[in-house]
Design an enzyme around this catalytic site. Structure first.
Site, PDB file in Angstrom:
ATOM      1  N   ALA A  28     -51.000  -6.962  27.112  1.00 30.89           N
ATOM      2  CA  ALA A  28     -52.495  -6.989  26.602  1.00 30.89           C
ATOM      3  C   ALA A  28     -53.032  -5.671  26.225  1.00 30.89           C
ATOM      4  O   ALA A  28     -54.292  -5.540  25.683  1.00 30.89           O
ATOM      5  CB  ALA A  28     -53.077  -7.780  27.344  1.00 30.89           C
ATOM      6  N   LYS A 167     -40.948  -8.724  16.245  1.00 33.16           N
ATOM      7  CA  LYS A 167     -39.758  -7.666  16.048  1.00 33.16           C
ATOM      8  C   LYS A 167     -40.067  -6.438  16.554  1.00 33.16           C
ATOM      9  O   LYS A 167     -41.326  -6.168  17.207  1.00 33.16           O
ATOM     10  CB  LYS A 167     -39.842  -7.645  14.551  1.00 33.16           C
ATOM     11  CG  LYS A 167     -40.865  -6.666  13.882  1.00 33.16           C
ATOM     12  CD  LYS A 167     -40.372  -6.267  12.414  1.00 33.16           C
ATOM     13  CE  LYS A 167     -41.185  -5.360  11.884  1.00 33.16           C
ATOM     14  NZ  LYS A 167     -40.844  -3.885  12.155  1.00 33.16           N
ATOM     15  N   HIS A 197     -45.139 -10.609  10.480  1.00 32.43           N
ATOM     16  CA  HIS A 197     -46.270 -10.655  10.055  1.00 32.43           C
ATOM     17  C   HIS A 197     -46.772 -10.773   8.577  1.00 32.43           C
ATOM     18  O   HIS A 197     -47.484 -10.960   7.744  1.00 32.43           O
ATOM     19  CB  HIS A 197     -47.415  -9.680  10.799  1.00 32.43           C
ATOM     20  CG  HIS A 197     -47.016  -8.492  10.180  1.00 32.43           C
ATOM     21  ND1 HIS A 197     -46.220  -7.370  10.642  1.00 32.43           N
ATOM     22  CD2 HIS A 197     -47.696  -7.557   9.215  1.00 32.43           C
ATOM     23  CE1 HIS A 197     -46.059  -6.129  10.110  1.00 32.43           C
ATOM     24  NE2 HIS A 197     -46.922  -6.387   8.957  1.00 32.43           N
ATOM     25  N   GLY A 200     -47.226 -13.831   6.727  1.00 33.80           N
ATOM     26  CA  GLY A 200     -48.519 -14.601   6.836  1.00 33.80           C
ATOM     27  C   GLY A 200     -49.573 -14.078   5.717  1.00 33.80           C
ATOM     28  O   GLY A 200     -50.666 -14.334   5.820  1.00 33.80           O
ATOM     29  N   HIS A 259     -38.977  -7.567   6.602  1.00 34.78           N
ATOM     30  CA  HIS A 259     -40.116  -7.977   5.809  1.00 34.78           C
ATOM     31  C   HIS A 259     -39.593  -8.298   4.561  1.00 34.78           C
ATOM     32  O   HIS A 259     -39.692  -9.201   3.816  1.00 34.78           O
ATOM     33  CB  HIS A 259     -41.136  -7.133   5.628  1.00 34.78           C
ATOM     34  CG  HIS A 259     -41.736  -6.493   6.876  1.00 34.78           C
ATOM     35  ND1 HIS A 259     -41.795  -7.291   7.862  1.00 34.78           N
ATOM     36  CD2 HIS A 259     -42.415  -5.482   7.217  1.00 34.78           C
ATOM     37  CE1 HIS A 259     -42.657  -6.897   9.057  1.00 34.78           C
ATOM     38  NE2 HIS A 259     -42.673  -5.740   8.475  1.00 34.78           N
ATOM     39  N   ARG A 360     -50.115   3.645  -1.414  1.00 38.87           N
ATOM     40  CA  ARG A 360     -49.793   2.422  -0.242  1.00 38.87           C
ATOM     41  C   ARG A 360     -49.836   1.318  -1.232  1.00 38.87           C
ATOM     42  O   ARG A 360     -50.821   0.676  -1.771  1.00 38.87           O
ATOM     43  CB  ARG A 360     -50.906   2.360   0.663  1.00 38.87           C
ATOM     44  CG  ARG A 360     -50.904   1.157   1.507  1.00 38.87           C
ATOM     45  CD  ARG A 360     -51.877   1.375   2.519  1.00 38.87           C
ATOM     46  NE  ARG A 360     -52.115   0.125   3.354  1.00 38.87           N
ATOM     47  CZ  ARG A 360     -52.793  -1.055   2.977  1.00 38.87           C
ATOM     48  NH1 ARG A 360     -53.578  -1.017   1.992  1.00 38.87           N
ATOM     49  NH2 ARG A 360     -52.728  -2.293   3.831  1.00 38.87           N
ATOM     50  N   LYS A 404     -47.496  -9.029 -17.670  1.00 42.12           N
ATOM     51  CA  LYS A 404     -47.499  -8.190 -18.557  1.00 42.12           C
ATOM     52  C   LYS A 404     -47.243  -8.731 -19.813  1.00 42.12           C
ATOM     53  O   LYS A 404     -45.784  -9.294 -19.875  1.00 42.12           O
ATOM     54  CB  LYS A 404     -46.804  -7.055 -18.322  1.00 42.12           C
ATOM     55  CG  LYS A 404     -47.468  -5.988 -17.228  1.00 42.12           C
ATOM     56  CD  LYS A 404     -46.534  -5.095 -16.739  1.00 42.12           C
ATOM     57  CE  LYS A 404     -46.395  -3.923 -17.736  1.00 42.12           C
ATOM     58  NZ  LYS A 404     -45.389  -2.847 -17.118  1.00 42.12           N
TER      59      LYS A 404
END
Length: 487
Positions: A28, A167, A197, A200, A259, A360, A404
């Protein structure tokens, strides 16, 4: 309260009139817990998606009181942009439900004390059934010990117990198998939720909807019409002082093997017989088992160097003081993968991922074949690729789906141009902010929905595709490493 889609996905309904829910975040005090898990839990609570008797327990080695723990969490909480009503009030209510227990990850006595505290809080709410959910936000070397402590000493006697494992799931087939055996010694497979993740994210959740609820796409989803599929992940920043962890794994293990390969499996799978989790995961496993292992000749590796951006010099990977001197760990990788089945035979799936690139982004680019006998070929010149239809699914940032197409430019004469049929999520659905991936996946665990979680045989098949390549790269000590590469 069940998730809105629980009926569609044939999920068991939780009776929250007779049940409580305790979420234990093991680790935590770590960054993942503070940046992602606690904000996601609060967002679900704020939106009214968690049961009335809901509690959070933090567990870590750091010594903290409940009050100190609540102060740590308070600094991480934000409310939805589109619904700020009663934000402060809801934060205070959420924090009152948070408790902390310090302990070691490998000591039974520590978990017995956690179990005692949980029992006190659950007993006070007066519900006969207590459900418990554990999120292991800890380094992989203590996964098995912590999972064992949670399962052996903190499992509920009246409801369900579920454990979320983050992971990395090992470094290769052997270490992944060892992790699997260690978890299986304490937990049943149906209790283990291996979280990725990326699955999701909104546009990944939408992949099966796009394919199987639109007649226009499914007939085109094959080797007859698709020339290649590119799954691209790029970050415009480097390791920035966090190279110690990254250098142990590299971009291939950190992004591509999990991923991007998961996205590929969802994209390429056959229609499942239902939307039930096991039916969907069965089809994903079939895709992975139909693929041949990645070859070194189909792979390009790179490592970013110092570069100029915005008038200033940004450091290279080896300039990061947390990276071992002379490291040859790849920060960029591109590989071509092939699926040996009737639908995809001969179609290259190009997986590309890298750090410190120009932009990014994460997206799927589906490039269709050239039009046979194209009547307008003379209008495009020798470069037919400029006239290729392309479907782009942009996962992040600014989620979108666009196609396109070639179109006549308005006016006299005949001039062609490539234009977009464009779906921008924020404008189309009038949402400034979409739910975070962890929100969706945590809610899925509460509802027992395993569609977006990785089954053991799926993980095993994924590692089989990459382990030979990873071992060969390491045996050559990165001999194929090239300079900075940009997508």
């Amino acid at each position: 309260m069940p998730r809105a889609g629980s009926v569609a996905y044939d999920l068991e309904r939780n009776d929250w009139n007779t049940s409580s829910l305790s979420v234990v975040v093991v680790g935590a005090s770590g960054d993942l817990a503070k940046k992602k898990i606690f904000p996601a839990l609060f967002a679900l609570f704020y939106e009214g998606l968690l049961p009335p008797e809901f509690h959070v327990f933090g567990y870590a080695r750091s010594k903290m009181s409940d009050a100190e723990f609540r102060e740590v969490i308070a600094s991480t909480l934000t409310c939805r942009i589109h619904a700020r009503e009663r934000c402060q009030e809801k934060q205070e209510e959420f924090l009152r439900r948070c408790y902390y227990s310090a302990g070691q990850y490998d000591q039974p006595a520590s978990f017995q004390e956690l179990n005692r505290r949980m029992g006190e809080v659950e007993g006070a709410c007066g519900k006969p059934r207590a459900n418990r959910m554990f999120f292991l936000s800890i380094p992989p070397n203590v996964f098995i010990a912590a999972a064992g402590g949670a399962a052996d000493y903190c499992s509920t006697r009246t409801g369900w117990t579920r454990v979320i494992v983050e992971k990395p799931f090992g470094r290769d087939s052997a270490s992944s198998a060892a992790l699997g055996r260690g978890l299986a010694a304490h937990l049943r497979e149906d209790q283990i939720y291996r979280i990725d993740h990326y699955l999701g994210k909104e546009l990944i959740e939408n992949l099966t909807v796009l394919r199987f609820s639109n007649l226009v796409f499914e007939p085109l989803w094959s080797r007859q019409y698709i020339r290649n599929v590119q799954i691209v992940f790029s970050e415009n920043f480097g390791t920035e002082g966090r190279g110690g962890y990254f250098d142990q794994y590299g971009i291939m293990r950190d992004v591509i093997q999990n991923h991007l390969l998961q996205i590929l499996a969802l994209f390429a799978m056959e229609p499942p017989i239902s939307l039930a989790a096991e039916d969907i995961r069965n089809e994903k496993v079939k895709v992975l088992r139909s693929m041949r292992a990645v070859a070194l000749d189909d792979t390009v590796l790179g490592q970013y160097r110092s570069r100029m951006h915005g008038g200033r010099t940004l450091p290279g990977y080896l300039d990061d003081k947390t990276v071992p001197p002379g490291s040859l760990t790849p920060t960029f990788a591109a590989c071509a993968m092939f699926i040996n089945n009737a639908r995809w035979d001969g179609v290259p799936f190009l997986l590309k991922a890298g750090k410190a690139l120009h932009t990014r982004r994460a997206e799927i680019r589906v490039q269709f074949r050239h039009v046979p006998g194209n009547l307008y070929k003379h209008k495009f010149g020798p470069d037919l690729d400029s006239a290729t239809n392309e479907l782009v699914i942009r996962i992040q940032p600014k989620e979108a789906i666009y196609l396109k197409i070639n179109n006549k430019v308005p006016g006299l004469g005949l001039q062609l141009d490539t234009t977009r049929l464009d779906l921008q999520y924020q404008s189309a659905f009038n949402q400034k902010e979409l739910p975070d991936a962890y929100e969706r996946l945590l809610l899925d665990v509460v509802n027992g929905d395993k569609r977006l979680f990785i089954r053991y045989d799926e993980l095993e098949a994924a590692w089989d595709l990459f382990t030979p390549l990873l071992h060969e790269i390491e045996s050559r000590k990165g001999g194929r490493l090239v300079g900075q590469v940009a997508t």
